[in-house]
Design an enzyme around this catalytic site. Sequence first.
Site, PDB file in Angstrom:
ATOM      1  N   ILE A  90     -77.309  32.459  11.702  1.00  0.00           N
ATOM      2  CA  ILE A  90     -78.258  31.990  11.584  1.00  0.00           C
ATOM      3  C   ILE A  90     -79.471  32.434  11.448  1.00  0.00           C
ATOM      4  O   ILE A  90     -79.358  33.622  11.619  1.00  0.00           O
ATOM      5  CB  ILE A  90     -78.367  31.085  12.971  1.00  0.00           C
ATOM      6  CG1 ILE A  90     -78.534  31.899  14.625  1.00  0.00           C
ATOM      7  CG2 ILE A  90     -77.357  30.409  13.095  1.00  0.00           C
ATOM      8  CD1 ILE A  90     -78.457  31.193  15.385  1.00  0.00           C
ATOM      9  N   CYS A  91     -80.051  31.335  10.703  1.00  0.00           N
ATOM     10  CA  CYS A  91     -82.152  31.604  10.249  1.00  0.00           C
ATOM     11  C   CYS A  91     -82.837  31.806  11.327  1.00  0.00           C
ATOM     12  O   CYS A  91     -83.182  30.562  11.720  1.00  0.00           O
ATOM     13  CB  CYS A  91     -82.211  31.359   9.248  1.00  0.00           C
ATOM     14  SG  CYS A  91     -83.831  31.966   8.503  1.00  0.00           S
TER      15      CYS A  91
END
Length: 318
Positions: A90-91
């Site tokens: 995930i960012c």
Amino acid sequence: METRYNLKSPAVKRLMKEAAELKDPTDHYHAQPLEDNLFEWHFTVRGPPDSDFDGGVYHGRIVLPPEYPMKPPSIILLTANGRFEVGKKICLSISGHHPETWQPSWSIRTALLAIIGFMPTKGEGAIGSLDYTPEERRALAKKSQDFCCEGCGSAMKDVLLPLKSGSGSSQADQEAKELARQISFKAEVNSSGKTIAESDLNQCFSLNDSQDDLPTTFQGATASTSYGAQNPSGAPLPQPTQPAPKNTSMSPRQRRAQQQSQRRPSTSPDVLQGQPPRAHHTEHGGSAMLIIILTLALAALIFRRIYLANEYIFDFEL
């Protein structure tokens, strides 16, 4: 596990310390490294209250680089939640996608609180983000309690302590929200600073392009006016050089080099005629005059010698 790693390594020391601090689970989060890999942790977080994730218990992985804590970890969710994709890095501002916002003072506990704080926020198209409806997220929150991890064997029903209604729980929630707000603000400041720098650079390039786009007649008139102010003696003016056709495929560096070559002063004979004589020309003139005087003096001495010799011969004949 201690015998498998170099205990002098800063990353190993840091992870050993954090593993001891997070050994006991809380009612909001828990994380521990795998038995055979100190650089891969499994974590469990409880969904933030008063949100679509209330009542959910979510499991995931944290993969840490050998340069930790100088570089950020990668975070992967393993439980369907409707906010982050499953099985994908995930960012977030605390993940490996944004090393520029990571701080070495942050820890795995910081990452867990940030995950809790970021869950109610909007994904806004970030890598690994999802925007499910509130109904779908609530359904996934109930379903998450039945999840069991095959990698570490953790069951979501009993991995965390029972939720308590007290100062400890509310303090953890407030800490998670405040941490998410601070991290988001730091990321916005960094991105805005980068945007300002890029805009200044683009403005500089556009200014150079606007100078290239000036009409030829205007450039010639400007050059004539400036040269007339510098050369009031009335010497012939040099013809303005026609600029080469602008090539749209040229890079900014090539355009600047072309502009510098066009701005160099002309060295034509007409321009050189209007320049004042240099100092060394006067010195050469004085030397030539001295040579001429010495030559004339030497010639006078020779003629006098010849005259005296002829006069002596004439007297002898008489």
